[in-house]
Scaffold this active site. Sequence first.
Site, PDB file in Angstrom:
ATOM      1  N   PHE A  60       2.653  16.489   0.784  1.00  0.00           N
ATOM      2  CA  PHE A  60       3.426  16.478   1.729  1.00  0.00           C
ATOM      3  C   PHE A  60       4.746  15.644   1.583  1.00  0.00           C
ATOM      4  O   PHE A  60       5.890  15.934   1.929  1.00  0.00           O
ATOM      5  CB  PHE A  60       2.752  16.062   3.031  1.00  0.00           C
ATOM      6  CG  PHE A  60       3.793  16.070   4.305  1.00  0.00           C
ATOM      7  CD1 PHE A  60       4.283  17.135   4.712  1.00  0.00           C
ATOM      8  CD2 PHE A  60       4.126  14.866   5.021  1.00  0.00           C
ATOM      9  CE1 PHE A  60       5.260  17.193   5.905  1.00  0.00           C
ATOM     10  CE2 PHE A  60       5.150  14.812   6.206  1.00  0.00           C
ATOM     11  CZ  PHE A  60       5.400  15.961   6.472  1.00  0.00           C
ATOM     12  N   TYR A  61       4.601  14.707   0.397  1.00  0.00           N
ATOM     13  CA  TYR A  61       5.755  13.659   0.341  1.00  0.00           C
ATOM     14  C   TYR A  61       6.660  14.351  -0.431  1.00  0.00           C
ATOM     15  O   TYR A  61       6.589  15.014  -1.587  1.00  0.00           O
ATOM     16  CB  TYR A  61       5.053  12.527  -0.675  1.00  0.00           C
ATOM     17  CG  TYR A  61       4.230  11.486   0.017  1.00  0.00           C
ATOM     18  CD1 TYR A  61       4.054  11.749   1.467  1.00  0.00           C
ATOM     19  CD2 TYR A  61       3.119  10.820  -0.478  1.00  0.00           C
ATOM     20  CE1 TYR A  61       3.147  10.764   2.001  1.00  0.00           C
ATOM     21  CE2 TYR A  61       2.704  10.072  -0.005  1.00  0.00           C
ATOM     22  CZ  TYR A  61       2.249   9.908   1.400  1.00  0.00           C
ATOM     23  OH  TYR A  61       1.391   9.048   1.979  1.00  0.00           O
ATOM     24  N   SER A  62       8.060  14.657   0.220  1.00  0.00           N
ATOM     25  CA  SER A  62       8.981  15.287  -0.385  1.00  0.00           C
ATOM     26  C   SER A  62       8.603  16.664  -0.487  1.00  0.00           C
ATOM     27  O   SER A  62       9.120  17.317  -1.671  1.00  0.00           O
ATOM     28  CB  SER A  62       9.679  14.511  -1.455  1.00  0.00           C
ATOM     29  OG  SER A  62      10.292  13.331  -1.208  1.00  0.00           O
ATOM     30  N   TYR A  63       7.696  17.454   0.142  1.00  0.00           N
ATOM     31  CA  TYR A  63       7.282  18.710   0.172  1.00  0.00           C
ATOM     32  C   TYR A  63       7.057  18.917  -1.571  1.00  0.00           C
ATOM     33  O   TYR A  63       7.450  19.997  -1.780  1.00  0.00           O
ATOM     34  CB  TYR A  63       8.339  19.579   0.726  1.00  0.00           C
ATOM     35  CG  TYR A  63       8.234  19.597   2.170  1.00  0.00           C
ATOM     36  CD1 TYR A  63       7.395  20.056   3.012  1.00  0.00           C
ATOM     37  CD2 TYR A  63       9.428  18.794   2.833  1.00  0.00           C
ATOM     38  CE1 TYR A  63       7.324  19.875   4.247  1.00  0.00           C
ATOM     39  CE2 TYR A  63       9.303  18.733   4.208  1.00  0.00           C
ATOM     40  CZ  TYR A  63       8.406  19.226   4.933  1.00  0.00           C
ATOM     41  OH  TYR A  63       8.081  18.886   6.322  1.00  0.00           O
TER      42      TYR A  63
END
Length: 348
Positions: A60-63
């Site tokens: 999920f971090y920065s997609y």
Amino acid sequence: MEYIKLGTTGLDVSPVAIGAMTYGQPERGHPVWSKAEDEARPLIRHALEVGINFFDTANFYSYGSSEEILGRALRDFADRDAVVVATKLRHPMRLGPNGRGLSRKEVMTEVDHSLRRLGTDHIDLYQIHRNDHATPWEETLEALHDVVKAGKVRYLGASSMHAWEFAKALHLQERHGWARFVSMQDHYNLLAREEEREMIPLCLDEGVGTVVWSPLARGRLARSWDDARAGKRSATDGAYADQLYSPAEEASNRAIVDAVGRVAEAHGVSRAQVALAWLRRQPVVAAPLVGAGSPAQIDDAVASLDLELTDDDVRALETPYTPRYDLQGISDEAEMEAIRRRVPGMAL
């Protein structure tokens, strides 16, 4: 660097871990504090040079950008067999149905996406980012067991939830002979000690190591109270940060931050070193996640390993604490609301 075992496993990790949420293309993450690849690579390389071998990210971090940046840097700068790569799943990655959660479909889909982005054939520590109350535990836990048996994942971890939920998961894993959670990534620092009531005793009893997120309380423990929200992260987290560190607890928080300053001055070290050294005294803590934005912050975190606090220091740091509201059950939704505001049009 002296390495330690993660919980009761045989896995060697550095007692400081790099939290790679900081690294990601700004247009895919947070435009204020996300470090683009050209800024992130030297920091990852420096962490490796000072002996850090434990790196934590999430799909999920920065997609996905965080995984991509971390994967390319470790490929270029590290011996893959010597480093420990941790990532997570649960939060939304796609619009529409089956774009989030911990269903069997999502576990099988997201592990392959993470492997591709990281550029590796295995994930050392695969963690559920939060519990998914829309999916039965049995479905999630059996799917996680299967990705371990398939060789895609070496160890399993969990993150913030109620202690009773984690106890139920551990029981189900033992009952069915499924691969077990070996770590708990929880919110723990001098301003947030509610995990000491139930989760930490549970982890100690079960031999589960903890990996701490927000060990410096969004930077509040790294600077004076008057500058407590001066950091980019804490200044832009808005309502979510206020839920983590409620203005209602301002008197206690200020007293703790002031105590950190006095102890730091007495030892001639930074405030961050004091806050991290306090965590190192807690027997269940394997490593704090340091979202370092500069080489100096990495060096400061490593230097904290040499700081020995006295019993008087610890009393000074702990005495001002007052009981807080248990955020484990609501922090996920608060974080989702913050994401809705940050990413217009994202149907979460």
